[in-house]
Scaffold this motif. Structure first.
Motif, short mmCIF file in Angstrom:
data_model
loop_
_atom_site.label_atom_id
_atom_site.label_comp_id
_atom_site.label_asym_id
_atom_site.label_seq_id
_atom_site.Cartn_x
_atom_site.Cartn_y
_atom_site.Cartn_z
N ARG A 116 -0.58 -9.11 -6.70
CA ARG A 116 0.09 -8.21 -5.76
C ARG A 116 -0.69 -6.91 -5.61
O ARG A 116 -0.78 -6.34 -4.51
CB ARG A 116 1.52 -7.93 -6.20
CG ARG A 116 2.44 -9.13 -6.05
CD ARG A 116 3.89 -8.78 -6.28
NE ARG A 116 4.69 -10.00 -6.36
CZ ARG A 116 5.71 -10.17 -7.18
NH1 ARG A 116 6.09 -9.19 -7.98
NH2 ARG A 116 6.38 -11.30 -7.18
N LEU A 117 -1.24 -6.42 -6.69
CA LEU A 117 -2.08 -5.23 -6.61
C LEU A 117 -3.37 -5.52 -5.86
O LEU A 117 -3.90 -4.67 -5.13
CB LEU A 117 -2.40 -4.71 -8.02
CG LEU A 117 -1.21 -4.11 -8.77
CD1 LEU A 117 -1.57 -3.88 -10.23
CD2 LEU A 117 -0.75 -2.82 -8.12
N ALA A 118 -3.88 -6.75 -5.99
CA ALA A 118 -5.11 -7.12 -5.29
C ALA A 118 -4.91 -7.09 -3.78
O ALA A 118 -5.86 -6.80 -3.04
CB ALA A 118 -5.56 -8.52 -5.73
N VAL A 119 -3.70 -7.37 -3.31
CA VAL A 119 -3.40 -7.31 -1.87
C VAL A 119 -3.68 -5.91 -1.33
O VAL A 119 -4.19 -5.75 -0.20
CB VAL A 119 -1.94 -7.71 -1.62
CG1 VAL A 119 -1.50 -7.36 -0.19
CG2 VAL A 119 -1.74 -9.21 -1.86
N LEU A 120 -3.38 -4.90 -2.11
CA LEU A 120 -3.61 -3.51 -1.67
C LEU A 120 -5.10 -3.24 -1.49
O LEU A 120 -5.52 -2.64 -0.50
CB LEU A 120 -3.01 -2.54 -2.68
CG LEU A 120 -1.52 -2.69 -3.00
CD1 LEU A 120 -1.08 -1.60 -3.97
CD2 LEU A 120 -0.68 -2.65 -1.73
N ARG A 121 -5.88 -3.69 -2.45
CA ARG A 121 -7.34 -3.48 -2.36
C ARG A 121 -7.91 -4.18 -1.13
O ARG A 121 -8.74 -3.60 -0.41
CB ARG A 121 -8.02 -4.01 -3.63
CG ARG A 121 -9.54 -3.91 -3.60
CD ARG A 121 -10.16 -4.45 -4.86
NE ARG A 121 -9.70 -5.79 -5.20
CZ ARG A 121 -10.14 -6.89 -4.61
NH1 ARG A 121 -11.04 -6.82 -3.63
NH2 ARG A 121 -9.67 -8.07 -4.96
N VAL A 122 -7.47 -5.40 -0.88
CA VAL A 122 -7.96 -6.15 0.29
C VAL A 122 -7.60 -5.42 1.58
O VAL A 122 -8.42 -5.30 2.50
CB VAL A 122 -7.39 -7.58 0.29
CG1 VAL A 122 -7.71 -8.28 1.61
CG2 VAL A 122 -7.97 -8.37 -0.88
N ALA A 123 -6.37 -4.91 1.67
CA ALA A 123 -5.95 -4.19 2.88
C ALA A 123 -6.77 -2.92 3.08
O ALA A 123 -7.15 -2.58 4.21
CB ALA A 123 -4.46 -3.86 2.80
N VAL A 124 -7.06 -2.21 1.99
CA VAL A 124 -7.90 -1.01 2.08
C VAL A 124 -9.28 -1.37 2.61
O VAL A 124 -9.82 -0.71 3.52
CB VAL A 124 -8.01 -0.32 0.70
CG1 VAL A 124 -9.13 0.73 0.71
CG2 VAL A 124 -6.70 0.33 0.32
N GLU A 125 -9.87 -2.41 2.08
CA GLU A 125 -11.22 -2.81 2.49
C GLU A 125 -11.23 -3.27 3.95
O GLU A 125 -12.19 -2.97 4.69
CB GLU A 125 -11.74 -3.92 1.57
CG GLU A 125 -12.01 -3.41 0.16
CD GLU A 125 -12.35 -4.53 -0.81
OE1 GLU A 125 -12.23 -5.71 -0.42
OE2 GLU A 125 -12.71 -4.22 -1.97
N ARG A 126 -10.18 -3.96 4.38
CA ARG A 126 -10.09 -4.37 5.79
C ARG A 126 -10.00 -3.15 6.69
O ARG A 126 -10.63 -3.10 7.76
CB ARG A 126 -8.86 -5.25 6.01
CG ARG A 126 -9.06 -6.70 5.57
CD ARG A 126 -7.78 -7.51 5.76
NE ARG A 126 -7.12 -7.20 7.01
CZ ARG A 126 -5.81 -6.96 7.13
NH1 ARG A 126 -5.03 -7.01 6.07
NH2 ARG A 126 -5.29 -6.71 8.31
N GLY A 127 -9.23 -2.16 6.29
CA GLY A 127 -9.10 -0.95 7.10
C GLY A 127 -10.41 -0.20 7.19
O GLY A 127 -10.80 0.27 8.27
N GLU A 128 -11.12 -0.11 6.09
CA GLU A 128 -12.41 0.59 6.10
C GLU A 128 -13.45 -0.14 6.94
O GLU A 128 -14.24 0.49 7.66
CB GLU A 128 -12.88 0.77 4.66
CG GLU A 128 -12.02 1.76 3.87
CD GLU A 128 -12.35 1.81 2.40
OE1 GLU A 128 -11.91 2.76 1.73
OE2 GLU A 128 -13.06 0.91 1.91
N ALA A 129 -13.44 -1.47 6.88
CA ALA A 129 -14.37 -2.25 7.71
C ALA A 129 -14.04 -2.08 9.19
O ALA A 129 -14.94 -1.97 10.04
CB ALA A 129 -14.30 -3.73 7.33
N ALA A 130 -12.75 -2.04 9.52
CA ALA A 130 -12.35 -1.86 10.91
C ALA A 130 -12.73 -0.47 11.41
O ALA A 130 -13.08 -0.30 12.58
CB ALA A 130 -10.84 -2.09 11.06
N ARG A 131 -12.69 0.52 10.52
CA ARG A 131 -13.11 1.87 10.92
C ARG A 131 -14.59 1.88 11.28
O ARG A 131 -14.99 2.50 12.28
CB ARG A 131 -12.86 2.86 9.78
CG ARG A 131 -13.39 4.27 10.08
CD ARG A 131 -13.26 5.18 8.89
NE ARG A 131 -13.93 4.64 7.72
CZ ARG A 131 -13.84 5.16 6.49
NH1 ARG A 131 -13.07 6.21 6.27
NH2 ARG A 131 -14.49 4.61 5.48
#
Length: 234
Positions: A116-131
């Motif tokens: 569940r904590l790993a989901v947060l890291r993945v979402a952060v990385e997706r957001g940064e890649a989209a930026r």
């Protein structure tokens, strides 16, 4: 007597089938609203949507009723159905519930399983890649997924469901901002900070950061809606 009740239910079978289809259509439209594909103020014409989705007007109208119950669409007399445009009061109310649901997630983080904590890291990385790709709609979607992940740390299906519906409304609030980049840029960094605090077990610090984060986000959106840069409370 029981047989009579079953006979009455059997007579309603067609209604059940229509309702099931209506729920599926409502869920599909809600997903498009959450993804930013249907922006605030967009008209949802019955004929075009019914043809596109292959459903009857009755089914579509029932799906609109369901979405109206979720505060995602409004029916305007003699005009039709539109994706809802939020008021400042709507946004403030959304953040009241966000604080409750996400704070519960933060407090549950110390006993949450690693995935569940790993989901947060993945979402952060997706957001940064989209930026990096300057895809601010995708940044917004990653942000919503991040906060859905925070609520999901509770392990409660009901909290996750409530958060999912709330975040569809929040996407409508994003539409009030004049610049998606200005809205999301600072919070990308703060998402990473939150994820790192939770990953290292600093729960009290994460809760304080979340409180400040949500206050700042709420004030920014409310100020944009009101056209008032001096909003101090939300």
């Amino acid at each position: 007597m029981v047989t009579g009740v079953f006979d009455d239910l059997a007579a309603e079978r067609g209604r059940l089938q229509r309702t099931s289809a209506a729920h599926q259509v409502a869920e599909l439209l809600r997903e498009h609203i959450t993804a930013g594909a249907l922006s605030p103020g967009t008209q949802l014409p019955e004929e075009a949507l019914g043809t596109a989705l292959g459903v009857s007007r009755n089914t579509l109208r029932e799906s609109f009723r369901l979405l109206a119950d979720q505060r995602l669409v409004v029916h305007e007399m003699n005009r039709g159905v539109f994706v809802r445009v939020l008021s400042a009061d709507d946004v403030a109310d959304i953040y009241v519930l966000r604080r409750a649901l996400e704070t519960a997630g933060i407090r549950a983080a110390s006993v949450a399983p690693p995935e569940r904590l790993a989901v947060l890291r993945v979402a952060v990385e997706r957001g940064e890649a989209a930026r990096v790709a300057a895809d601010w709609v995708a940044v917004g979607t990653a942000d919503l997924d991040f906060h859905l992940g925070i609520a999901a740390l509770t392990g409660s299906e009901r909290i996750s469901e409530a958060m999912g519906r709330l975040l569809a409304e929040l996407r409508l609030a994003f539409g009030a901002m004049p610049s998606a980049a200005e809205l999301h840029e600072p919070f990308l960094r703060r998402n990473r900070t939150l994820a790192e605090l939770l990953a290292t077990g600093r729960i009290a610090e994460a809760e304080a950061e979340l409180a400040s984060y949500l206050d700042d986000a709420c004030r920014g959106i409310v100020a944009a809606i009101r056209g008032d840069l001096e909003v101090t409370e939300c």
